[in-house]
Design an enzyme around this catalytic site. Structure first.
Site, PDB file in Angstrom:
ATOM      1  N   LYS A  98      63.444  14.077  42.786  1.00  5.34           N
ATOM      2  CA  LYS A  98      62.422  15.049  42.443  1.00  5.34           C
ATOM      3  C   LYS A  98      63.065  16.359  41.992  1.00  5.34           C
ATOM      4  O   LYS A  98      62.458  17.156  41.309  1.00  5.34           O
ATOM      5  CB  LYS A  98      61.541  15.354  43.669  1.00  5.34           C
ATOM      6  CG  LYS A  98      60.887  14.153  44.287  1.00  5.34           C
ATOM      7  CD  LYS A  98      60.228  14.541  45.615  1.00  5.34           C
ATOM      8  CE  LYS A  98      59.721  13.288  46.301  1.00  5.34           C
ATOM      9  NZ  LYS A  98      59.446  13.521  47.721  1.00  5.34           N
ATOM     10  N   GLY A  99      64.315  16.556  42.401  1.00  2.49           N
ATOM     11  CA  GLY A  99      64.965  17.850  42.230  1.00  2.49           C
ATOM     12  C   GLY A  99      65.056  18.332  40.797  1.00  2.49           C
ATOM     13  O   GLY A  99      64.990  19.525  40.536  1.00  2.49           O
ATOM     14  N   GLU A 112      69.869  16.901  35.690  1.00  3.61           N
ATOM     15  CA  GLU A 112      70.010  16.860  37.147  1.00  3.61           C
ATOM     16  C   GLU A 112      69.894  18.256  37.730  1.00  3.61           C
ATOM     17  O   GLU A 112      70.176  19.248  37.053  1.00  3.61           O
ATOM     18  CB  GLU A 112      71.407  16.308  37.502  1.00  3.61           C
ATOM     19  CG  GLU A 112      71.413  14.958  38.178  1.00  3.61           C
ATOM     20  CD  GLU A 112      70.825  14.943  39.588  1.00  3.61           C
ATOM     21  OE1 GLU A 112      69.876  15.685  39.891  1.00  3.61           O
ATOM     22  OE2 GLU A 112      71.312  14.144  40.387  1.00  3.61           O
ATOM     23  N   ASP A 115      77.097  17.206  43.402  1.00  5.53           N
ATOM     24  CA  ASP A 115      77.779  17.557  44.642  1.00  5.53           C
ATOM     25  C   ASP A 115      78.996  16.629  44.758  1.00  5.53           C
ATOM     26  O   ASP A 115      80.022  16.874  44.130  1.00  5.53           O
ATOM     27  CB  ASP A 115      76.746  17.382  45.764  1.00  5.53           C
ATOM     28  CG  ASP A 115      77.237  17.795  47.122  1.00  5.53           C
ATOM     29  OD1 ASP A 115      78.102  18.672  47.199  1.00  5.53           O
ATOM     30  OD2 ASP A 115      76.751  17.257  48.131  1.00  5.53           O
ATOM     31  N   LYS A 154      78.795  21.821  42.184  1.00 11.03           N
ATOM     32  CA  LYS A 154      79.702  22.242  43.270  1.00 11.03           C
ATOM     33  C   LYS A 154      81.000  21.467  43.073  1.00 11.03           C
ATOM     34  O   LYS A 154      81.223  20.441  43.724  1.00 11.03           O
ATOM     35  CB  LYS A 154      79.117  21.824  44.630  1.00 11.03           C
ATOM     36  CG  LYS A 154      77.899  22.571  45.098  1.00 11.03           C
ATOM     37  CD  LYS A 154      77.611  22.107  46.531  1.00 11.03           C
ATOM     38  CE  LYS A 154      76.204  22.315  46.933  1.00 11.03           C
ATOM     39  NZ  LYS A 154      75.885  21.686  48.226  1.00 11.03           N
ATOM     40  N   PHE A 177      75.010  24.867  51.030  1.00  9.02           N
ATOM     41  CA  PHE A 177      73.789  24.093  50.824  1.00  9.02           C
ATOM     42  C   PHE A 177      72.708  24.998  50.256  1.00  9.02           C
ATOM     43  O   PHE A 177      72.339  25.998  50.857  1.00  9.02           O
ATOM     44  CB  PHE A 177      73.318  23.436  52.130  1.00  9.02           C
ATOM     45  CG  PHE A 177      72.314  22.367  51.871  1.00  9.02           C
ATOM     46  CD1 PHE A 177      72.716  21.095  51.496  1.00  9.02           C
ATOM     47  CD2 PHE A 177      70.949  22.645  51.942  1.00  9.02           C
ATOM     48  CE1 PHE A 177      71.785  20.109  51.202  1.00  9.02           C
ATOM     49  CE2 PHE A 177      70.013  21.659  51.655  1.00  9.02           C
ATOM     50  CZ  PHE A 177      70.430  20.388  51.285  1.00  9.02           C
ATOM     51  N   ASP A 197      65.701  20.850  47.689  1.00  7.63           N
ATOM     52  CA  ASP A 197      65.016  20.960  48.970  1.00  7.63           C
ATOM     53  C   ASP A 197      65.966  20.948  50.158  1.00  7.63           C
ATOM     54  O   ASP A 197      67.102  20.492  50.065  1.00  7.63           O
ATOM     55  CB  ASP A 197      64.058  19.780  49.146  1.00  7.63           C
ATOM     56  CG  ASP A 197      64.803  18.469  49.416  1.00  7.63           C
ATOM     57  OD1 ASP A 197      65.640  18.084  48.577  1.00  7.63           O
ATOM     58  OD2 ASP A 197      64.577  17.861  50.476  1.00  7.63           O
ATOM     59  N   ARG A 243      61.439  23.532  47.523  1.00  5.37           N
ATOM     60  CA  ARG A 243      61.623  23.127  46.119  1.00  5.37           C
ATOM     61  C   ARG A 243      60.982  24.124  45.164  1.00  5.37           C
ATOM     62  O   ARG A 243      61.420  24.304  44.038  1.00  5.37           O
ATOM     63  CB  ARG A 243      60.981  21.756  45.858  1.00  5.37           C
ATOM     64  CG  ARG A 243      61.705  20.595  46.498  1.00  5.37           C
ATOM     65  CD  ARG A 243      61.138  19.288  45.966  1.00  5.37           C
ATOM     66  NE  ARG A 243      61.500  18.140  46.779  1.00  5.37           N
ATOM     67  CZ  ARG A 243      62.653  17.479  46.685  1.00  5.37           C
ATOM     68  NH1 ARG A 243      63.564  17.829  45.814  1.00  5.37           N
ATOM     69  NH2 ARG A 243      62.897  16.446  47.468  1.00  5.37           N
TER      70      ARG A 243
END
Ligand code: IMP
Ligand code: MG
Length: 175
Positions: free
Chosen positions: A41-42, A97, A101, A129, A150, A157, A163
């Site tokens: 969902k990001g 995206e 990470d 990152k 983070f 989220d 979000r």
């Protein structure tokens, strides 16, 4: 300590950077159509804003891949929860995206999608990152490189919260 959010990248900075990425992508895809793939969902907030800044013809599809539970650590397990609706054959695909990470999700996803024979495939991420990379991925467009913290907001989220924040923030006060 109660959970709270510290601003890392402001709403203005994010908007400005997305405009720049949109201009760059429009130049790079001049004379072509770009098929955007949103990783749910990001990626959805970023993809909507980015798509509005792209001036070449755009089509879109959505898929959902997860390597995370309601947790701040990667499980290393990648699962396709929702596949694309359209075939990719012959299309100029741009994967959109939220964040890269460890790189596990994208390296797996790009391998799967490459087998569907797109004319080209590139990757655009709002955040990267690089210090956390476990699997190599070639990133073509990056919004911001960020430190190993983070982050939430702009689609990202923490346990499904935050979000909708219009900026990128760091969650503080989490055990
Ligand atoms: P990777 O497979 O380790 O590269 O993880 C990619 C996915 O993990 C991203 O698409 C996010 O959904 C999630 N993720 C990684 N870092 C963060 C973070 O700082 N905040 C929120 N989600 C994150
Ligand atoms: Mg994601």
């Amino acid at each position: 300590m109660a959970e709270h959010i510290k601003v890392l990248v402001s709403e203005e900075e994010v908007d400005k950077r997305i405009r720049e990425l949109g201009e760059q992508i429009s130049k790079d895809y001049a004379g072509k159509e770009v098929h955007l793939i949103c990783v749910l969902k990001g990626g959805v907030f970023f993809m909507c804003e980015l798509a509005k800044r792209i001036t070449v013809p755009v089509s879109m599809d959505f898929m959902s891949v997860s390597s995370y539970g309601d947790d701040t650590k990667s499980s290393g397990v990648v699962r396709i929860a929702k596949d694309l609706d359209e075939p990719l054959e012959g299309k100029d695909v741009l994967i959109v995206e939220d964040i890269i990470d460890s790189g596990r999700t994208l390296s797996y996803l790009m391998k799967v999608l490459q087998e569907r024979k797109p004319a080209s495939m590139r990757l655009c991420t709002l955040l990267d990152k690089p210090d956390r990379r476990v699997k190599m991925v070639d990133v073509d467009y990056t919004g911001f490189n960020i430190p190993d913290e983070f982050v939430v907001g702009y689609g990202l989220d923490y346990a499904q919260k935050y979000r909708n924040l219009p900026f990128i923030g760091v969650v503080e006060g989490v055990e």
